[in-house]
Design a protein around this motif. Structure first.
Motif, PDB file in Angstrom:
ATOM      1  N   GLU A  48       0.840  -1.206   0.000  1.00 49.90           N
ATOM      2  CA  GLU A  48       0.000   0.000   0.000  1.00 49.90           C
ATOM      3  C   GLU A  48       0.873   1.253   0.000  1.00 49.90           C
ATOM      4  OE1 GLU A  48      -3.869  -1.576   2.552  1.00 49.90           O
ATOM      5  OE2 GLU A  48      -2.028  -1.017   3.584  1.00 49.90           O
ATOM      6  N   ALA A  49       1.917   1.231   0.807  1.00 50.04           N
ATOM      7  CA  ALA A  49       2.816   2.380   0.868  1.00 50.04           C
ATOM      8  C   ALA A  49       3.465   2.644  -0.495  1.00 50.04           C
ATOM      9  CB  ALA A  49       3.893   2.159   1.931  1.00 50.04           C
ATOM     10  N   GLU A  50       3.857   1.589  -1.197  1.00 54.05           N
ATOM     11  CA  GLU A  50       4.466   1.746  -2.515  1.00 54.05           C
ATOM     12  C   GLU A  50       3.480   2.387  -3.488  1.00 54.05           C
ATOM     13  OE1 GLU A  50       5.799  -2.068  -3.744  1.00 54.05           O
ATOM     14  OE2 GLU A  50       7.493  -2.114  -2.349  1.00 54.05           O
ATOM     15  N   ALA A  51       2.212   1.973  -3.420  1.00 56.21           N
ATOM     16  CA  ALA A  51       1.198   2.560  -4.294  1.00 56.21           C
ATOM     17  C   ALA A  51       1.033   4.042  -3.998  1.00 56.21           C
ATOM     18  CB  ALA A  51      -0.137   1.831  -4.126  1.00 56.21           C
ATOM     19  N   VAL A  52       1.073   4.410  -2.722  1.00 57.36           N
ATOM     20  CA  VAL A  52       0.962   5.817  -2.343  1.00 57.36           C
ATOM     21  C   VAL A  52       2.169   6.597  -2.845  1.00 57.36           C
ATOM     22  CG1 VAL A  52       0.972   7.410  -0.377  1.00 57.36           C
ATOM     23  CG2 VAL A  52      -0.510   5.392  -0.338  1.00 57.36           C
ATOM     24  N   ARG A  53       3.361   6.070  -2.635  1.00 53.82           N
ATOM     25  CA  ARG A  53       4.585   6.784  -3.045  1.00 53.82           C
ATOM     26  C   ARG A  53       4.618   7.013  -4.548  1.00 53.82           C
ATOM     27  NH1 ARG A  53       7.274   2.660   0.295  1.00 53.82           N
ATOM     28  NH2 ARG A  53       7.416   3.448   2.444  1.00 53.82           N
ATOM     29  N   ARG A  54       4.077   6.074  -5.323  1.00 53.47           N
ATOM     30  CA  ARG A  54       4.072   6.248  -6.784  1.00 53.47           C
ATOM     31  C   ARG A  54       3.258   7.470  -7.199  1.00 53.47           C
ATOM     32  NH1 ARG A  54       3.821   0.459  -6.923  1.00 53.47           N
ATOM     33  NH2 ARG A  54       1.540   0.512  -7.045  1.00 53.47           N
ATOM     34  N   GLY A  55       2.313   7.862  -6.385  1.00 52.26           N
ATOM     35  CA  GLY A  55       1.469   9.000  -6.725  1.00 52.26           C
ATOM     36  C   GLY A  55       1.994  10.330  -6.244  1.00 52.26           C
ATOM     37  N   LEU A  56       3.077  10.313  -5.474  1.00 50.74           N
ATOM     38  CA  LEU A  56       3.619  11.566  -4.953  1.00 50.74           C
ATOM     39  C   LEU A  56       4.459  12.275  -6.009  1.00 50.74           C
ATOM     40  CD1 LEU A  56       4.721  10.368  -1.396  1.00 50.74           C
ATOM     41  CD2 LEU A  56       2.791  11.864  -1.950  1.00 50.74           C
ATOM     42  N   ARG A 112      -9.511  -7.670  -6.854  1.00 50.39           N
ATOM     43  CA  ARG A 112      -8.803  -6.903  -7.884  1.00 50.39           C
ATOM     44  C   ARG A 112      -7.817  -5.948  -7.217  1.00 50.39           C
ATOM     45  NH1 ARG A 112     -10.485  -6.669 -13.077  1.00 50.39           N
ATOM     46  NH2 ARG A 112      -8.400  -5.724 -13.264  1.00 50.39           N
ATOM     47  N   LEU A 113      -6.720  -6.514  -6.751  1.00 48.40           N
ATOM     48  CA  LEU A 113      -5.697  -5.703  -6.108  1.00 48.40           C
ATOM     49  C   LEU A 113      -5.102  -4.693  -7.077  1.00 48.40           C
ATOM     50  CD1 LEU A 113      -3.837  -8.421  -4.000  1.00 48.40           C
ATOM     51  CD2 LEU A 113      -5.507  -6.754  -3.193  1.00 48.40           C
ATOM     52  N   ASP A 114      -5.023  -5.081  -8.351  1.00 54.41           N
ATOM     53  CA  ASP A 114      -4.443  -4.164  -9.339  1.00 54.41           C
ATOM     54  C   ASP A 114      -5.263  -2.883  -9.447  1.00 54.41           C
ATOM     55  OD1 ASP A 114      -6.553  -5.684 -10.384  1.00 54.41           O
ATOM     56  OD2 ASP A 114      -5.816  -5.538 -12.441  1.00 54.41           O
ATOM     57  N   LEU A 115      -6.584  -3.029  -9.501  1.00 51.19           N
ATOM     58  CA  LEU A 115      -7.450  -1.845  -9.570  1.00 51.19           C
ATOM     59  C   LEU A 115      -7.334  -1.000  -8.305  1.00 51.19           C
ATOM     60  CD1 LEU A 115     -10.754  -3.271 -11.099  1.00 51.19           C
ATOM     61  CD2 LEU A 115      -8.964  -1.967 -12.264  1.00 51.19           C
ATOM     62  N   ALA A 116      -7.269  -1.671  -7.158  1.00 50.56           N
ATOM     63  CA  ALA A 116      -7.211  -0.944  -5.894  1.00 50.56           C
ATOM     64  C   ALA A 116      -5.906  -0.169  -5.760  1.00 50.56           C
ATOM     65  CB  ALA A 116      -7.385  -1.912  -4.724  1.00 50.56           C
ATOM     66  N   PHE A 117      -4.787  -0.804  -6.082  1.00 54.47           N
ATOM     67  CA  PHE A 117      -3.507  -0.113  -5.962  1.00 54.47           C
ATOM     68  C   PHE A 117      -3.409   1.042  -6.963  1.00 54.47           C
ATOM     69  CE2 PHE A 117      -1.699  -4.218  -4.108  1.00 54.47           C
ATOM     70  CZ  PHE A 117      -1.737  -3.724  -2.808  1.00 54.47           C
ATOM     71  N   ALA A 118      -3.925   0.847  -8.157  1.00 55.97           N
ATOM     72  CA  ALA A 118      -3.926   1.929  -9.148  1.00 55.97           C
ATOM     73  C   ALA A 118      -4.773   3.097  -8.656  1.00 55.97           C
ATOM     74  CB  ALA A 118      -4.436   1.423 -10.490  1.00 55.97           C
ATOM     75  N   ALA A 119      -5.900   2.808  -8.025  1.00 56.65           N
ATOM     76  CA  ALA A 119      -6.759   3.866  -7.493  1.00 56.65           C
ATOM     77  C   ALA A 119      -6.062   4.629  -6.376  1.00 56.65           C
ATOM     78  CB  ALA A 119      -8.067   3.271  -6.996  1.00 56.65           C
ATOM     79  N   LEU A 120      -5.315   3.918  -5.526  1.00 55.62           N
ATOM     80  CA  LEU A 120      -4.563   4.599  -4.469  1.00 55.62           C
ATOM     81  C   LEU A 120      -3.546   5.556  -5.061  1.00 55.62           C
ATOM     82  CD1 LEU A 120      -3.730   1.952  -1.708  1.00 55.62           C
ATOM     83  CD2 LEU A 120      -5.477   3.732  -1.683  1.00 55.62           C
ATOM     84  N   THR A 121      -2.807   5.089  -6.063  1.00 53.13           N
ATOM     85  CA  THR A 121      -1.786   5.927  -6.684  1.00 53.13           C
ATOM     86  C   THR A 121      -2.410   7.184  -7.278  1.00 53.13           C
ATOM     87  OG1 THR A 121      -0.381   4.008  -7.169  1.00 53.13           O
ATOM     88  CG2 THR A 121      -0.006   6.001  -8.465  1.00 53.13           C
ATOM     89  N   ALA A 122      -3.527   7.021  -7.965  1.00 56.20           N
ATOM     90  CA  ALA A 122      -4.189   8.165  -8.599  1.00 56.20           C
ATOM     91  C   ALA A 122      -4.781   9.127  -7.573  1.00 56.20           C
ATOM     92  CB  ALA A 122      -5.285   7.672  -9.536  1.00 56.20           C
ATOM     93  N   ALA A 123      -5.087   8.622  -6.376  1.00 57.54           N
ATOM     94  CA  ALA A 123      -5.757   9.456  -5.371  1.00 57.54           C
ATOM     95  C   ALA A 123      -4.797  10.297  -4.549  1.00 57.54           C
ATOM     96  CB  ALA A 123      -6.564   8.574  -4.428  1.00 57.54           C
ATOM     97  N   VAL A 124      -3.528   9.955  -4.534  1.00 58.22           N
ATOM     98  CA  VAL A 124      -2.593  10.594  -3.604  1.00 58.22           C
ATOM     99  C   VAL A 124      -2.479  12.089  -3.844  1.00 58.22           C
ATOM    100  CG1 VAL A 124      -0.189  10.719  -2.881  1.00 58.22           C
ATOM    101  CG2 VAL A 124      -1.280   8.501  -3.185  1.00 58.22           C
ATOM    102  N   LEU A 125      -2.310  12.507  -5.069  1.00 58.32           N
ATOM    103  CA  LEU A 125      -2.143  13.936  -5.345  1.00 58.32           C
ATOM    104  C   LEU A 125      -3.403  14.727  -4.996  1.00 58.32           C
ATOM    105  CD1 LEU A 125       0.046  15.829  -6.219  1.00 58.32           C
ATOM    106  CD2 LEU A 125      -0.713  15.592  -8.586  1.00 58.32           C
ATOM    107  N   PRO A 126      -4.602  14.276  -5.399  1.00 58.40           N
ATOM    108  CA  PRO A 126      -5.818  14.998  -4.967  1.00 58.40           C
ATOM    109  C   PRO A 126      -5.961  15.058  -3.448  1.00 58.40           C
ATOM    110  CG  PRO A 126      -6.334  13.526  -6.775  1.00 58.40           C
ATOM    111  CD  PRO A 126      -4.927  13.215  -6.368  1.00 58.40           C
ATOM    112  N   ILE A 127      -5.546  13.995  -2.747  1.00 60.06           N
ATOM    113  CA  ILE A 127      -5.613  14.004  -1.289  1.00 60.06           C
ATOM    114  C   ILE A 127      -4.711  15.100  -0.738  1.00 60.06           C
ATOM    115  CG2 ILE A 127      -4.930  12.728   0.783  1.00 60.06           C
ATOM    116  CD1 ILE A 127      -5.884  10.172  -0.618  1.00 60.06           C
ATOM    117  N   ALA A 128      -3.456  15.114  -1.176  1.00 56.07           N
ATOM    118  CA  ALA A 128      -2.502  16.096  -0.670  1.00 56.07           C
ATOM    119  C   ALA A 128      -2.932  17.517  -1.002  1.00 56.07           C
ATOM    120  CB  ALA A 128      -1.119  15.806  -1.215  1.00 56.07           C
ATOM    121  N   GLU A 129      -3.368  17.729  -2.238  1.00 58.04           N
ATOM    122  CA  GLU A 129      -3.780  19.075  -2.657  1.00 58.04           C
ATOM    123  C   GLU A 129      -5.049  19.511  -1.926  1.00 58.04           C
ATOM    124  OE1 GLU A 129      -4.082  18.690  -6.857  1.00 58.04           O
ATOM    125  OE2 GLU A 129      -1.955  19.137  -7.202  1.00 58.04           O
TER     126      GLU A 129
END
Length: 212
Positions: free
Chosen positions: A13-21, A190-207
Motif C-alpha cells: 500500500e505504501a508503494e502505491a501511495v509513493r508512486r502518486g507523490l 482486484r488488487l491491481d485496480l485498488a492499488f492503481a486507485a490509491l496511486t491516482a488518489a494521492v495527489l488529490p488528497i494532498a492538494e
C-alpha cells in the motif's frame, strides 16, 4: 508547506501511495504502521511523538490509507471510499441476545469522526474497522444490519483515528476497494485496480488537504 502523515498497513500500500507523490518536496510522509487497529494506533502515536520531539513544524493531518472491502451495492471494485466516520465494529462483548457495543456497555465510544478531503471523488459513508476481516455473507449481513450507513470495512482506521484524536490532529480514512465484503473469494479480488486507485488518489488528497 503543510505536512501530512499517511499511514498504511503494509508496504504494498505504501508503494502505491509513493508512486502518486510528485517529485521534489511535497510534505507527505508515508508510514507502514502494520496490520490491525492496535498496531496502527501504536505506530501512529510513536511517529507523532517522535516528530514532536524533533521540534519540527508538526503534521497538519493524519490519514489512514489503503485497500479495503466494500459492501455490496455501496461501491465497485477500484472505487475509493472516504470515511464520514469510523466505527470499531467488533469492540464490545458477545451475548446470547447478540453483539453489545462498547457504547452500550458504557465503556466509551466505538465511533470517531472522519474528515473531508476536498476534490477527492469517493463514496462517502461509514468505514468499519474490524479485527477479523469478514469472510462470510452471513457476517456481512450482520454488520450491515448493525451499521446501515457502512460502505466498507478495513482493519486500521479506528486505530489511526484514535492516535490522531489524542494528538488533536484532523483525521481522514481513504480506502480503495479491492473486494466485496462477504464470502471470501481471493480469485475475485482486484488488487491491481485498488492499488492503481490509491496511486491516482494521492495527489488529490494532498492538494485537497493543503487547501483546507
Amino acid at each position: 508547506m503543510n505536512r501530512i502523515l499517511i499511514v498504511t498497513a503494509v508496504e504494498a500500500e505504501a508503494e502505491a501511495v509513493r508512486r502518486g507523490l510528485p517529485e521534489g518536496p511535497h510534505g507527505v510522509d508515508v508510514l507502514v504502521g502494520g496490520v490491525g487497529s492496535a498496531q496502527a494506533a501504536a505506530a501512529t502515536s510513536r511517529a507523532l511523538a517522535l516528530d514532536s520531539a524533533l521540534d519540527s513544524a508538526g503534521y497538519e493531518a493524519v490519514l489512514s490509507v489503503g485497500i479495503g472491502g466494500a459492501f455490496a451495492g455501496k461501491a465497485e471494485l477500484g472505487e475509493l471510499l472516504l470515511a464520514r466516520r469510523v466505527v470499531a465494529a467488533d469492540l464490545g462483548a458477545d451475548s446470547p441476545e447478540g453483539f453489545l457495543s462498547v457504547d452500550s456497555l458504557g465503556f466509551g465510544s466505538s465511533t470517531l469522526d472522519g474528515g473531508r478531503v476536498p476534490g477527492l471523488e469517493a463514496v462517502v459513508g461509514t468505514i468499519l474497522t474490524v479485527n477479523t476481516a469478514t469472510g462470510t455473507d452471513e457476517r456481512a449481513a450482520e454488520l450491515m444490519e448493525r451499521h446501515p450507513t457502512a460502505v466498507g470495512e478495513a482493519m486500521e482506521g479506528y486505530g489511526v483515528a484514535s492516535a490522531a484524536a489524542l494528538a488533536e490532529l484532523p483525521f481522514a480514512e481513504v480506502r480503495a476497494v479491492s473486494n466485496l465484503v462477504g464470502k471470501r473469494d481471493r480469485d475475485a479480488w482486484r488488487l491491481d485496480l485498488a492499488f492503481a486507485a490509491l496511486t491516482a488518489a494521492v495527489l488529490p488528497i494532498a492538494e485537497g488537504l493543503e487547501a483546507c
